[in-house]
Design a protein around this motif. Structure first.
Motif, PDB file in Angstrom:
ATOM      1  N   ALA A 119      -6.001  11.110   7.469  1.00  8.78           N
ATOM      2  CA  ALA A 119      -4.713  10.898   6.815  1.00  8.78           C
ATOM      3  C   ALA A 119      -3.544  11.146   7.766  1.00  8.78           C
ATOM      4  N   CYS A 179     -11.038  11.355  -1.429  1.00 13.14           N
ATOM      5  CA  CYS A 179     -11.071  12.699  -0.822  1.00 13.14           C
ATOM      6  C   CYS A 179     -10.941  13.730  -1.955  1.00 13.14           C
ATOM      7  N   HIS A 202     -10.281  17.098  -1.642  1.00 15.17           N
ATOM      8  CA  HIS A 202      -9.173  18.015  -1.394  1.00 15.17           C
ATOM      9  C   HIS A 202      -8.769  17.833   0.065  1.00 15.17           C
ATOM     10  N   ALA A 257      -0.420  -2.053   4.697  1.00 14.27           N
ATOM     11  CA  ALA A 257      -1.030  -0.718   4.874  1.00 14.27           C
ATOM     12  C   ALA A 257      -1.961  -0.472   3.693  1.00 14.27           C
ATOM     13  N   ASN A 315      -6.831  19.077   6.020  1.00 17.09           N
ATOM     14  CA  ASN A 315      -6.530  19.057   7.459  1.00 17.09           C
ATOM     15  C   ASN A 315      -5.245  18.299   7.763  1.00 17.09           C
ATOM     16  N   GLY A 319      -2.320   1.954   9.636  1.00 17.57           N
ATOM     17  CA  GLY A 319      -3.279   2.743   8.863  1.00 17.57           C
ATOM     18  C   GLY A 319      -4.690   2.195   8.949  1.00 17.57           C
ATOM     19  N   TRP A 320      -5.508   2.560   7.977  1.00 18.74           N
ATOM     20  CA  TRP A 320      -6.945   2.255   7.967  1.00 18.74           C
ATOM     21  C   TRP A 320      -7.209   0.766   8.152  1.00 18.74           C
ATOM     22  N   GLY A 332       0.815  -1.219   0.000  1.00 15.62           N
ATOM     23  CA  GLY A 332       0.000   0.000   0.000  1.00 15.62           C
ATOM     24  C   GLY A 332       0.838   1.254   0.000  1.00 15.62           C
ATOM     25  N   LEU A 373       4.579  -1.682  -2.680  1.00 14.39           N
ATOM     26  CA  LEU A 373       3.724  -2.059  -3.811  1.00 14.39           C
ATOM     27  C   LEU A 373       2.367  -1.395  -3.603  1.00 14.39           C
TER      28      LEU A 373
HETATM   29  C1  LIG Z   1     -14.536   9.994   0.979  1.00  8.44           C
HETATM   30  C2  LIG Z   1     -13.332  10.150   1.851  1.00  8.44           C
HETATM   31  C3  LIG Z   1     -12.829  11.407   2.104  1.00  8.44           C
HETATM   32  C4  LIG Z   1     -11.720  11.565   2.974  1.00  8.44           C
HETATM   33  N1  LIG Z   1     -11.279  12.828   3.240  1.00  8.44           N
HETATM   34  C5  LIG Z   1     -10.289  12.993   4.159  1.00  8.44           C
HETATM   35  C6  LIG Z   1      -9.841  14.292   4.512  1.00  8.44           C
HETATM   36  O1  LIG Z   1     -10.305  15.301   3.982  1.00  8.44           O
HETATM   37  N2  LIG Z   1      -8.876  14.390   5.463  1.00  8.44           N
HETATM   38  C7  LIG Z   1      -8.326  13.294   6.076  1.00  8.44           C
HETATM   39  O2  LIG Z   1      -7.460  13.450   6.915  1.00  8.44           O
HETATM   40  N3  LIG Z   1      -8.698  12.054   5.750  1.00  8.44           N
HETATM   41  C8  LIG Z   1      -9.690  11.885   4.814  1.00  8.44           C
HETATM   42  N4  LIG Z   1     -10.116  10.631   4.498  1.00  8.44           N
HETATM   43  C9  LIG Z   1      -9.486   9.494   5.196  1.00  8.44           C
HETATM   44  C10 LIG Z   1      -8.143   9.160   4.578  1.00  8.44           C
HETATM   45  O3  LIG Z   1      -8.271   9.041   3.191  1.00  8.44           O
HETATM   46  C11 LIG Z   1      -7.656   7.857   5.190  1.00  8.44           C
HETATM   47  O4  LIG Z   1      -7.689   7.961   6.601  1.00  8.44           O
HETATM   48  C12 LIG Z   1      -6.231   7.530   4.750  1.00  8.44           C
HETATM   49  O5  LIG Z   1      -6.089   7.710   3.372  1.00  8.44           O
HETATM   50  C13 LIG Z   1      -5.899   6.088   5.105  1.00  8.44           C
HETATM   51  O6  LIG Z   1      -4.555   5.896   4.818  1.00  8.44           O
HETATM   52  P1  LIG Z   1      -4.013   4.440   4.486  1.00  8.44           P
HETATM   53  O7  LIG Z   1      -2.610   4.611   4.045  1.00  8.44           O
HETATM   54  O8  LIG Z   1      -4.320   3.529   5.607  1.00  8.44           O
HETATM   55  O9  LIG Z   1      -4.918   3.956   3.251  1.00  8.44           O
HETATM   56  P2  LIG Z   1      -5.000   4.541   1.763  1.00  8.44           P
HETATM   57  O10 LIG Z   1      -4.606   5.949   1.706  1.00  8.44           O
HETATM   58  O11 LIG Z   1      -6.354   4.172   1.271  1.00  8.44           O
HETATM   59  O12 LIG Z   1      -3.920   3.707   0.984  1.00  8.44           O
HETATM   60  C14 LIG Z   1      -4.118   2.344   0.723  1.00  8.44           C
HETATM   61  C15 LIG Z   1      -3.102   1.934  -0.319  1.00  8.44           C
HETATM   62  O13 LIG Z   1      -3.102   0.529  -0.483  1.00  8.44           O
HETATM   63  C16 LIG Z   1      -3.096   0.207  -1.863  1.00  8.44           C
HETATM   64  N5  LIG Z   1      -3.597  -1.162  -1.971  1.00  8.44           N
HETATM   65  C17 LIG Z   1      -4.803  -1.652  -1.638  1.00  8.44           C
HETATM   66  N6  LIG Z   1      -4.832  -2.986  -1.835  1.00  8.44           N
HETATM   67  C18 LIG Z   1      -3.576  -3.329  -2.274  1.00  8.44           C
HETATM   68  C19 LIG Z   1      -2.964  -4.550  -2.642  1.00  8.44           C
HETATM   69  N7  LIG Z   1      -3.623  -5.713  -2.582  1.00  8.44           N
HETATM   70  N8  LIG Z   1      -1.678  -4.541  -3.091  1.00  8.44           N
HETATM   71  C20 LIG Z   1      -0.970  -3.364  -3.153  1.00  8.44           C
HETATM   72  N9  LIG Z   1      -1.512  -2.191  -2.807  1.00  8.44           N
HETATM   73  C21 LIG Z   1      -2.801  -2.177  -2.360  1.00  8.44           C
HETATM   74  C22 LIG Z   1      -3.931   1.314  -2.467  1.00  8.44           C
HETATM   75  O14 LIG Z   1      -3.750   1.425  -3.860  1.00  8.44           O
HETATM   76  C23 LIG Z   1      -3.364   2.507  -1.710  1.00  8.44           C
HETATM   77  O15 LIG Z   1      -2.132   2.889  -2.279  1.00  8.44           O
HETATM   78  C24 LIG Z   1     -11.145  10.437   3.587  1.00  8.44           C
HETATM   79  C25 LIG Z   1     -11.627   9.152   3.290  1.00  8.44           C
HETATM   80  C26 LIG Z   1     -12.694   9.002   2.435  1.00  8.44           C
HETATM   81  C27 LIG Z   1     -13.196   7.610   2.167  1.00  8.44           C
END
Ligand SMILES: Cc1cc2nc3c(=O)[nH]c(=O)nc-3n(C[C@H](O)[C@H](O)[C@H](O)COP(=O)(O)OP(=O)(O)OC[C@H]3O[C@@H](n4cnc5c(N)ncnc54)[C@H](O)[C@@H]3O)c2cc1C
Length: 301
Positions: free
Chosen positions: A179, A57, A59, A123, A62, A169-170, A25, A47
């Protein structure tokens, strides 16, 4: 994105780990983890492909450090540049499965790659299906979240019950879905991996004190500093050493630790060079039209 490296087929008897860590991720958690892992010196591959929260998101307004906000695309591009600047490799590929392997794990990807890695740091937000080989041992928690179908990995500071497998992460139950906090989760999971590595190589008291920072060159060093570190090492660190460790080895470890501190010092020239390089990376990420408009305003002033 970098070119794909040659990987040894996992079934090859000469197979060896291709990477120290594969981060699944390339969102805020994965890229943040990669920065810490690569800076520690681990061969780190990110990867990233597939479902992502941040792309939904409109924009990002925050995340500290971006007054007026930043587009998720520009934000991720900066994160990728930072991870690569620190020595990680970021590739566009999706992980389809992770299986146990003599050297850690073997990862199969959508592009048909077979990658052997010592550690995995997951992640990947919504997608943890590729970890199904470990489902029995991986505890999952139903998070109190509107996304009710989603199961979250139950982690402890990014550690899972599987040795060598970390998550941030999420994807995890430790996530607050923002984020900036998910960047912290990725960093924390990476730090847990690094601290476990140091604990294996030395002992727990050494793992526990690892931090990642640089300081002005004159902050560490000098006679008084050496005396203070020696005293602190004898009081706080040495009592945790394995019983069989002799005094000479203990002294070598103390010197290794001091060298690690001293290596964090950078000169004023080097600090200025890094500051300039950092600003150029920021400029690279901006639209040329915005830069030209800004330069015209400066010239007009
Ligand atoms: C509609 C919406 C609006 C949002 N707006 C905001 C905001 O304004 N401010 C804020 O702080 N947060 C916002 N968030 C929350 C924020 O986007 C998340 O908290 C944050 O992006 C999570 O980070 P992460 O790295 O855990 O996951 P992500 O950022 O989702 O990254 C996951 C990564 O994993 C990759 N991936 C998935 N499966 C695989 C796989 N099998 N193999 C390889 N790669 C894979 C994806 O391509 C991606 O690169 C928003 C979320 C949503 C749904």
């Amino acid at each position: 994105m970098s070119t794909l490296p040659e990987e040894t087929p996992a079934t090859d008897p000469d197979s060896r780990p291709d990477w120290d860590v594969v981060v699944a991720g390339g969102g805020t958690a994965g890229l943040s983890a990669a920065v810490f892992l690569a800076r520690y010196g681990l061969e780190t591959l990110v990867l990233a492909r597939g479902k992502s929260a941040i792309h939904q998101c409109a924009h990002l307004e925050n995340y500290l450090g971006f007054p007026g906000g930043i587009s998720p695309e520009r934000f991720l591009a900066l994160g990728e540049t930072q991870a690569e600047h620190e020595g990680a490799t970021v590739d566009d590929d999706m992980i389809e499965s992770v299986e146990p392997h003599d050297d850690g794990f073997v990862i199969s990807t959508q592009e048909g790659r077979e990658i052997v890695t010592t550690h995995v740091l997951a992640a990947s937000a919504y997608d943890g299906d590729y970890l199904s080989a470990f489902a029995e041992d991986l505890r999952t928690a139903d998070a109190d979240d509107s996304d009710s179908d989603h199961e979250f990995l139950d982690t402890d500071a990014g550690r899972t019950p599987i040795e060598g497998l970390y998550a941030g992460g999420w994807l995890t139950d430790e996530s607050v879905h923002q984020a900036v906090t998910n960047a912290g989760d990725g960093a924390r999971a990476a730090l847990s991996l690094i601290r476990d590595d140091l604990t294996d190589r030395y002992w727990a008291e050494i793992g526990d004190i690892y931090v990642d920072w640089v300081v002005d060159a004159d902050r560490y060093g000098g006679e008084e500093w050496h005396e203070n570190v020696d005293g602190w090492f004898d009081r706080e660190i040495a009592p945790g050493a394995p019983d069989e460790m002799d005094d000479e080895t203990l002294a070598e470890v103390r010197d290794d630790l001091k060298t690690a501190f001293l290596d964090r010092g950078i000169t004023a020239d080097e600090r200025d060079r890094r500051e300039c390089e950092g600003q150029r990376h920021l400029l690279d990420a901006l639209d040329d039209d915005v830069i030209r408009e800004y330069v015209a305003e400066i010239d007009a002033d």
